[in-house]
Design a protein around this motif. Structure first.
Motif, PDB file in Angstrom:
ATOM      1  N   TYR A 163     -39.708  29.560  -1.550  1.00 54.74           N
ATOM      2  CA  TYR A 163     -39.022  28.735  -2.547  1.00 54.74           C
ATOM      3  C   TYR A 163     -38.518  27.436  -1.927  1.00 54.74           C
ATOM      4  O   TYR A 163     -38.115  27.401  -0.761  1.00 54.74           O
ATOM      5  CB  TYR A 163     -37.824  29.477  -3.122  1.00 54.74           C
ATOM      6  N   GLY A 164     -38.539  26.372  -2.737  1.00 56.98           N
ATOM      7  CA  GLY A 164     -37.890  25.141  -2.321  1.00 56.98           C
ATOM      8  C   GLY A 164     -36.390  25.234  -2.525  1.00 56.98           C
ATOM      9  O   GLY A 164     -35.596  24.730  -1.722  1.00 56.98           O
ATOM     10  N   MET A 165     -36.011  25.912  -3.612  1.00 56.37           N
ATOM     11  CA  MET A 165     -34.594  26.097  -3.914  1.00 56.37           C
ATOM     12  C   MET A 165     -34.418  27.329  -4.796  1.00 56.37           C
ATOM     13  O   MET A 165     -35.220  27.591  -5.687  1.00 56.37           O
ATOM     14  CB  MET A 165     -34.009  24.868  -4.633  1.00 56.37           C
ATOM     15  N   ILE A 166     -33.367  28.067  -4.526  1.00 56.64           N
ATOM     16  CA  ILE A 166     -32.930  29.183  -5.361  1.00 56.64           C
ATOM     17  C   ILE A 166     -31.520  28.872  -5.810  1.00 56.64           C
ATOM     18  O   ILE A 166     -30.695  28.408  -5.018  1.00 56.64           O
ATOM     19  CB  ILE A 166     -32.947  30.506  -4.571  1.00 56.64           C
ATOM     20  N   TYR A 167     -31.232  29.112  -7.087  1.00 55.33           N
ATOM     21  CA  TYR A 167     -29.847  28.973  -7.534  1.00 55.33           C
ATOM     22  C   TYR A 167     -29.494  30.131  -8.445  1.00 55.33           C
ATOM     23  O   TYR A 167     -30.364  30.719  -9.102  1.00 55.33           O
ATOM     24  CB  TYR A 167     -29.600  27.627  -8.207  1.00 55.33           C
TER      25      TYR A 167
ATOM     26  N   GLN B 141     -21.805  35.193 -11.790  1.00 59.82           N
ATOM     27  CA  GLN B 141     -21.117  36.151 -12.651  1.00 59.82           C
ATOM     28  C   GLN B 141     -21.964  37.315 -13.147  1.00 59.82           C
ATOM     29  O   GLN B 141     -21.615  37.969 -14.121  1.00 59.82           O
ATOM     30  CB  GLN B 141     -20.499  35.426 -13.850  1.00 59.82           C
ATOM     31  N   LYS B 142     -23.052  37.599 -12.466  1.00 57.01           N
ATOM     32  CA  LYS B 142     -23.891  38.729 -12.858  1.00 57.01           C
ATOM     33  C   LYS B 142     -24.007  39.734 -11.715  1.00 57.01           C
ATOM     34  O   LYS B 142     -23.659  40.895 -11.870  1.00 57.01           O
ATOM     35  CB  LYS B 142     -25.262  38.235 -13.305  1.00 57.01           C
ATOM     36  N   ASN B 143     -24.487  39.290 -10.556  1.00 55.80           N
ATOM     37  CA  ASN B 143     -24.673  40.207  -9.427  1.00 55.80           C
ATOM     38  C   ASN B 143     -23.810  39.879  -8.214  1.00 55.80           C
ATOM     39  O   ASN B 143     -23.901  40.576  -7.206  1.00 55.80           O
ATOM     40  CB  ASN B 143     -26.144  40.203  -8.984  1.00 55.80           C
ATOM     41  N   VAL B 144     -22.994  38.842  -8.296  1.00 53.36           N
ATOM     42  CA  VAL B 144     -22.299  38.377  -7.093  1.00 53.36           C
ATOM     43  C   VAL B 144     -20.782  38.392  -7.218  1.00 53.36           C
ATOM     44  O   VAL B 144     -20.090  38.798  -6.281  1.00 53.36           O
ATOM     45  CB  VAL B 144     -22.775  36.965  -6.694  1.00 53.36           C
ATOM     46  N   GLY B 145     -20.237  37.947  -8.346  1.00 51.10           N
ATOM     47  CA  GLY B 145     -18.787  37.847  -8.429  1.00 51.10           C
ATOM     48  C   GLY B 145     -18.352  37.317  -9.774  1.00 51.10           C
ATOM     49  O   GLY B 145     -19.089  37.405 -10.762  1.00 51.10           O
ATOM     50  N   PRO B 146     -17.179  36.729  -9.837  1.00 52.66           N
ATOM     51  CA  PRO B 146     -16.693  36.194 -11.111  1.00 52.66           C
ATOM     52  C   PRO B 146     -17.337  34.848 -11.431  1.00 52.66           C
ATOM     53  O   PRO B 146     -17.948  34.209 -10.576  1.00 52.66           O
ATOM     54  CB  PRO B 146     -15.187  36.027 -10.858  1.00 52.66           C
TER      55      PRO B 146
ATOM     56  N   ASN C 230     -36.169  35.899 -14.277  1.00 50.63           N
ATOM     57  CA  ASN C 230     -35.601  36.925 -15.153  1.00 50.63           C
ATOM     58  C   ASN C 230     -34.902  36.236 -16.314  1.00 50.63           C
ATOM     59  O   ASN C 230     -33.974  35.447 -16.117  1.00 50.63           O
ATOM     60  CB  ASN C 230     -34.600  37.806 -14.414  1.00 50.63           C
ATOM     61  N   GLU C 231     -35.381  36.520 -17.511  1.00 49.35           N
ATOM     62  CA  GLU C 231     -34.772  35.963 -18.709  1.00 49.35           C
ATOM     63  C   GLU C 231     -33.734  36.955 -19.238  1.00 49.35           C
ATOM     64  O   GLU C 231     -34.077  37.988 -19.816  1.00 49.35           O
ATOM     65  CB  GLU C 231     -35.836  35.663 -19.767  1.00 49.35           C
TER      66      GLU C 231
ATOM     67  N   SER D  81     -30.253  33.697 -11.407  1.00 46.74           N
ATOM     68  CA  SER D  81     -28.895  34.098 -11.787  1.00 46.74           C
ATOM     69  C   SER D  81     -28.777  35.592 -12.072  1.00 46.74           C
ATOM     70  O   SER D  81     -27.783  36.220 -11.711  1.00 46.74           O
ATOM     71  CB  SER D  81     -28.441  33.309 -13.021  1.00 46.74           C
ATOM     72  N   SER D  82     -29.787  36.165 -12.715  1.00 43.73           N
ATOM     73  CA  SER D  82     -29.693  37.563 -13.136  1.00 43.73           C
ATOM     74  C   SER D  82     -30.230  38.554 -12.115  1.00 43.73           C
ATOM     75  O   SER D  82     -30.018  39.756 -12.266  1.00 43.73           O
ATOM     76  CB  SER D  82     -30.451  37.770 -14.449  1.00 43.73           C
ATOM     77  N   THR D  83     -30.942  38.063 -11.098  1.00 42.26           N
ATOM     78  CA  THR D  83     -31.619  39.009 -10.200  1.00 42.26           C
ATOM     79  C   THR D  83     -31.293  38.831  -8.727  1.00 42.26           C
ATOM     80  O   THR D  83     -31.700  39.663  -7.922  1.00 42.26           O
ATOM     81  CB  THR D  83     -33.147  38.905 -10.366  1.00 42.26           C
ATOM     82  N   ILE D  84     -30.575  37.791  -8.352  1.00 43.38           N
ATOM     83  CA  ILE D  84     -30.304  37.593  -6.941  1.00 43.38           C
ATOM     84  C   ILE D  84     -29.637  38.838  -6.350  1.00 43.38           C
ATOM     85  O   ILE D  84     -28.760  39.443  -6.969  1.00 43.38           O
ATOM     86  CB  ILE D  84     -29.437  36.337  -6.705  1.00 43.38           C
ATOM     87  N   LEU D  85     -30.123  39.257  -5.203  1.00 41.13           N
ATOM     88  CA  LEU D  85     -29.614  40.417  -4.464  1.00 41.13           C
ATOM     89  C   LEU D  85     -29.931  41.758  -5.120  1.00 41.13           C
ATOM     90  O   LEU D  85     -29.491  42.801  -4.640  1.00 41.13           O
ATOM     91  CB  LEU D  85     -28.100  40.307  -4.225  1.00 41.13           C
ATOM     92  N   SER D  86     -30.735  41.747  -6.184  1.00 43.00           N
ATOM     93  CA  SER D  86     -31.091  43.008  -6.840  1.00 43.00           C
ATOM     94  C   SER D  86     -32.428  43.539  -6.354  1.00 43.00           C
ATOM     95  O   SER D  86     -32.737  44.713  -6.542  1.00 43.00           O
ATOM     96  CB  SER D  86     -31.156  42.829  -8.354  1.00 43.00           C
ATOM     97  N   ARG D  87     -33.226  42.672  -5.740  1.00 43.21           N
ATOM     98  CA  ARG D  87     -34.544  43.050  -5.250  1.00 43.21           C
ATOM     99  C   ARG D  87     -34.912  42.150  -4.076  1.00 43.21           C
ATOM    100  O   ARG D  87     -34.375  41.059  -3.912  1.00 43.21           O
ATOM    101  CB  ARG D  87     -35.583  42.928  -6.363  1.00 43.21           C
TER     102      ARG D  87
END
Length: 361
Positions: free
Chosen positions: A186-190, A194-199, A150-151, A173-179
């Protein structure tokens, strides 16, 4: 004082229920007599918060046992360099998809550590679509394939993955936990929080354990080594304790709603309504290929650019905050992350219709 609907791309809105709970616990967390901001990160109290956050995230994303959850400082932009520093090791190349401003920045940082193969790019299409998976240039000996599904700036999103044996590293960063996602692909997700999780202040990293062996490298700074972070439960030094605490509260809130599958349905509804309003208008338009429009970040432009500042001033006065597009592209952008209620999107649509009735041709 009533709260505004905050459409900021990040730091973004937090669920009101989470803010109220944090407010209630601010001075005296669970009878400890101190705030989370004041307690030792080595204390049993904070350790319980950290373990709760990891357990909730594991449940929400159904994270397999062969993955490690890390809470890393520095922001996702720091990870642009930290990832190749950890994983290049004996490899000479890394593969990257170029789908927008953030993937371009990741490529720039990776070039400091390895030869970067841009496996696919839509720069010539002004990043309005995604590369063809069948035409990707993938080096089978590369360290990994990096993608940005997600850009945030351009408002482009994709959820399918290329077929490859390379470890796929994704900036969510912009989509984690949104779908819903299958972490095992994945080998790694990061993801910056400050978008969908917290400060702002913490990055969530979900790393396959076999990849951690690559980063067990004495040449790396100790605070940069993912292997070292895993060995020390993300506490090589003092972690961003309050940010992790708030992340745990957001995870708790999301579980109470029914988890990722439940919020995904709400997100689909919000995005569909907003895009329908844009597409049915003569004043507003969205340039992204319809198949790859982001559910989280919805950019739009006005047919008459001279109206932009009026739109922003009036929307702000109406309690609709931070609708200006990124400074690099201009226009408008509504970020409608998990914490944005349907009512906020409806309020924006109603304002857009009223504005067009007054200023449209």
């Amino acid at each position: 004082m009533s709260r505004s609907f905050n459409f900021c791309s990040g730091p973004a809105a937090l669920p009101e229920a989470v803010l109220k709970k944090a407010q209630a616990e601010l001075l005296n967390w669970h009878g400890a007599g101190v705030s989370v901001m004041e307690m030792s990160h080595r204390s049993s109290e904070f350790t319980s918060i950290l373990e709760s956050a990891k357990a909730r995230l594991t449940r929400l994303l159904d994270i397999p046992d062969n993955y490690e959850i890390l809470f890393v400082q520095g922001g996702a932009s720091t990870l642009f360099a930290q990832i190749p520093a950890n994983f290049v090791t004996d490899h000479k190349t890394v593969c990257y998809l170029d789908t927008g401003a953030w993937s371009a920045k990741a490529i720039k940082e990776a070039k400091k550590y390895a030869d970067v193969i841009v496996s696919g790019s839509t720069k010539e299409q002004n990043y309005t679509t995604v590369p063809s998976w069948e035409e990707l240039n993938l080096d089978p000996n590369a360290a990994y394939l990096h993608i940005t599904p997600n850009e945030t700036i351009g408002g482009l999103e994709f959820d399918d993955l290329p077929e490859t044996d390379l470890p796929i590293i994704a900036d969510l960063s912009s989509t984690i936990l949104s779908r819903s996602i299958d972490v095992s692909k994945y080998g790694m997700i990061y993801a910056g929080a400050q978008k969908n999780v917290g400060p702002a202040g913490v990055v969530i990293c979900i790393v396959r354990k076999d990849l951690l062996e690559r980063s067990d490298n004495e040449a790396l700074p100790s605070t940069w080594s993912f292997a070292n972070l895993a060995k020390n439960n993300s506490m090589i030094n003092t972690p961003p304790t309050f940010a992790i605490y708030l992340a745990d509260l957001v995870f708790e809130w999301l579980e109470a709603l029914g988890g990722v599958e439940a919020i995904e349905k709400v997100n689909e509804q919000k995005a569909a309504r907003l895009y329908k309003a844009i597409d049915g208008s003569k004043l507003y338009s969205n340039p992204i290929d319809v198949a790859y429009r982001s559910r989280m970040n919805v950019p739009f432009v006005l047919a008459d650019e001279s109206l932009e500042q009026t739109f922003l001033a009036e929307s702000e006065a109406a309690g609709l905050r931070t609708l200006a597009g990124h400074r690099s592209v201009g226009g408008m952008r509504a970020s409608i992350y998990n914490a944005m209620p349907v009512e906020g999107v409806e309020a924006l649509i109603e304002f857009m219709r009223d504005f067009e009735s007054r200023y449209g041709a």
